[in-house]
Design a protein around this motif. Structure first.
Motif, PDB file in Angstrom:
ATOM      1  N   ILE A  23      12.410  10.217  25.546  1.00 21.99           N
ATOM      2  CA  ILE A  23      12.885  10.473  24.184  1.00 21.99           C
ATOM      3  C   ILE A  23      14.363  10.151  24.060  1.00 21.99           C
ATOM      4  O   ILE A  23      14.810   9.535  23.086  1.00 21.99           O
ATOM      5  CB  ILE A  23      12.607  11.946  23.797  1.00 21.99           C
ATOM      6  N   THR A  27      15.959   7.228  21.786  1.00 19.54           N
ATOM      7  CA  THR A  27      16.943   7.614  20.768  1.00 19.54           C
ATOM      8  C   THR A  27      18.230   6.803  20.905  1.00 19.54           C
ATOM      9  O   THR A  27      18.815   6.363  19.908  1.00 19.54           O
ATOM     10  CB  THR A  27      17.260   9.111  20.877  1.00 19.54           C
ATOM     11  N   GLN A  31      19.614   4.334  18.102  1.00 15.20           N
ATOM     12  CA  GLN A  31      20.945   4.540  17.521  1.00 15.20           C
ATOM     13  C   GLN A  31      21.757   3.246  17.543  1.00 15.20           C
ATOM     14  O   GLN A  31      22.448   2.925  16.572  1.00 15.20           O
ATOM     15  CB  GLN A  31      21.675   5.658  18.277  1.00 15.20           C
ATOM     16  N   LEU A  63      15.252  13.765  13.181  1.00 16.99           N
ATOM     17  CA  LEU A  63      14.727  13.803  14.544  1.00 16.99           C
ATOM     18  C   LEU A  63      14.354  15.220  14.950  1.00 16.99           C
ATOM     19  O   LEU A  63      13.370  15.430  15.675  1.00 16.99           O
ATOM     20  CB  LEU A  63      15.759  13.232  15.516  1.00 16.99           C
ATOM     21  N   ALA A 113      16.142  14.883  21.060  1.00 18.85           N
ATOM     22  CA  ALA A 113      16.478  13.661  20.313  1.00 18.85           C
ATOM     23  C   ALA A 113      17.717  13.841  19.431  1.00 18.85           C
ATOM     24  O   ALA A 113      18.618  12.993  19.463  1.00 18.85           O
ATOM     25  CB  ALA A 113      15.267  13.214  19.487  1.00 18.85           C
ATOM     26  N   THR A 116      20.884  14.021  21.555  1.00 25.09           N
ATOM     27  CA  THR A 116      21.173  12.692  22.098  1.00 25.09           C
ATOM     28  C   THR A 116      21.803  11.800  21.040  1.00 25.09           C
ATOM     29  O   THR A 116      22.764  11.071  21.306  1.00 25.09           O
ATOM     30  CB  THR A 116      19.885  12.046  22.625  1.00 25.09           C
ATOM     31  N   TRP A 117      21.256  11.871  19.821  1.00 21.34           N
ATOM     32  CA  TRP A 117      21.806  11.073  18.720  1.00 21.34           C
ATOM     33  C   TRP A 117      23.261  11.440  18.460  1.00 21.34           C
ATOM     34  O   TRP A 117      24.130  10.570  18.364  1.00 21.34           O
ATOM     35  CB  TRP A 117      20.974  11.291  17.461  1.00 21.34           C
TER      36      TRP A 117
END
Length: 319
Positions: A23, A27, A31, A63, A113, A116-117
């Motif tokens: 994931i 991500t 991005q 997300l 997610a 991470t974004w």
């Protein structure tokens, strides 16, 4: 040949970690593509902040919602709870603790997610630079001491777009961009550090308060995994056999049968009875009808017109 099974054994039981890693990687790739193809700072006073925060927060929120929606535990937690309100449940305190534990587990998985974004976008710095460029407390080396506050914000808002900056402000623009990228990247790494430490401490606390020993916990995890796989297989087979019984009653034979001697010809009324939209229909306190065909099979009769398959069809000739 023995190398692959060792890796399979190593990866067994680590499905959650592998899924979270996948994931996160997806991500990060999304991005980068998203920023390359869609992000373009407006470089205008009042619009930069909204645009930058929208690119930072809205995808992360989407997300997060998708993470909740794709987790089966979410639907297990909420499905059918309205119909159970009038029923008494033993040990309400334990039930509340279990719900809180499951919610924390679901939230942890759903946050992979969006976190991470946010971390990747902050380390990249482009969104942050666009959002807060007009609010930087910087002076242009006294290049124009008589500049007004509104004009100053207008010039600062144009800094993310190099083509809109006059040559005499190039040095000031570079300083501002470096300052904002520094702030953004520090914030991104701090976010990663906080998340990693929080996850590690959460696992440590969960292990400390677990009633099971290490090996017992591994056995329990393996049991739950195998039980779910077997249950899914049994569910598919059970539902298939149950549906086949109703289909056999309607058509007079079961799909896949060999040497079918005769078939049933449903009437117009029967076709109408199984057509249309269907909802769950409660038969009694413990059972439901799952479809219109199910309802017909339980109430209808199998009597009707039958046709033998080994009979030669009648050939009509014109005179």
């Amino acid at each position: 040949m023995t190398f692959l099974p060792k890796w399979l054994i190593f990866l067994k039981g680590k499905e959650v970690v592998i899924a979270n890693a996948i994931i996160a990687i997806v991500t990060i790739g999304g991005q980068q593509l998203f920023s390359f193809f869609t992000f373009s700072c407006p470089c205008h006073v009042g619009q930069n902040l909204i645009y930058g925060l929208a690119f930072l927060g809205v995808p992360a929120l989407i997300l997060l919602i998708v993470g909740y929606a794709l987790n089966n535990q979410t639907w297990r937690l909420v499905t059918g709870k309205r119909s159970l309100e009038g029923q008494t449940r033993p040990n309400q305190s334990l039930q509340c603790k279990l719900v809180c534990f499951v919610l924390c587990s679901i939230t942890g998985r759903a946050l992979v997610a969006p976190v991470t974004w946010l971390a990747v976008t902050l380390i990249n710095g482009s969104y942050y630079v666009c959002a807060v460029s007009e609010y930087v407390p910087v002076h242009y080396y006294e290049a124009n001491p008589n500049i007004t506050a509104s004009e100053r914000r207008r010039i600062l808002a144009a800094f993310p777009c190099s083509q809109l900056v006059s040559p005499e402000l190039t040095r000031a623009r570079d300083e501002v961009i470096l300052l904002l990228r520094y702030q953004s990247q520090v914030a991104g790494w701090l976010l990663i550090a906080v998340v990693v430490i929080t996850v590690f401490l959460s696992y440590c606390l969960a292990s400390c308060f677990s009633p099971l020993s290490f090996l017992h916990f591994r056995y329990w995890s393996s049991y739950v995994h195998n039980e779910q796989e077997l249950f899914d297989e049994a569910t598919d087979q059970h539902s298939r056999l149950y549906a086949m019984k109703h289909v056999r009653k309607f058509f007079g034979f079961a799909p896949g049968s060999e040497n079918v001697k005769e078939i049933r010809i449903p009437s117009l009324k029967e076709w109408q009875a199984i057509s249309g939209l269907a909802f769950l229909k409660r038969v009694d306190a413990e059972h439901y009808d799952y479809s219109l065909l199910h309802d017909w099979a339980l109430k209808g009769s199998a009597n009707g017109k039958y046709l033998k398959t080994d009979e030669d069809p009648v050939i009509r000739t014109q005179v």
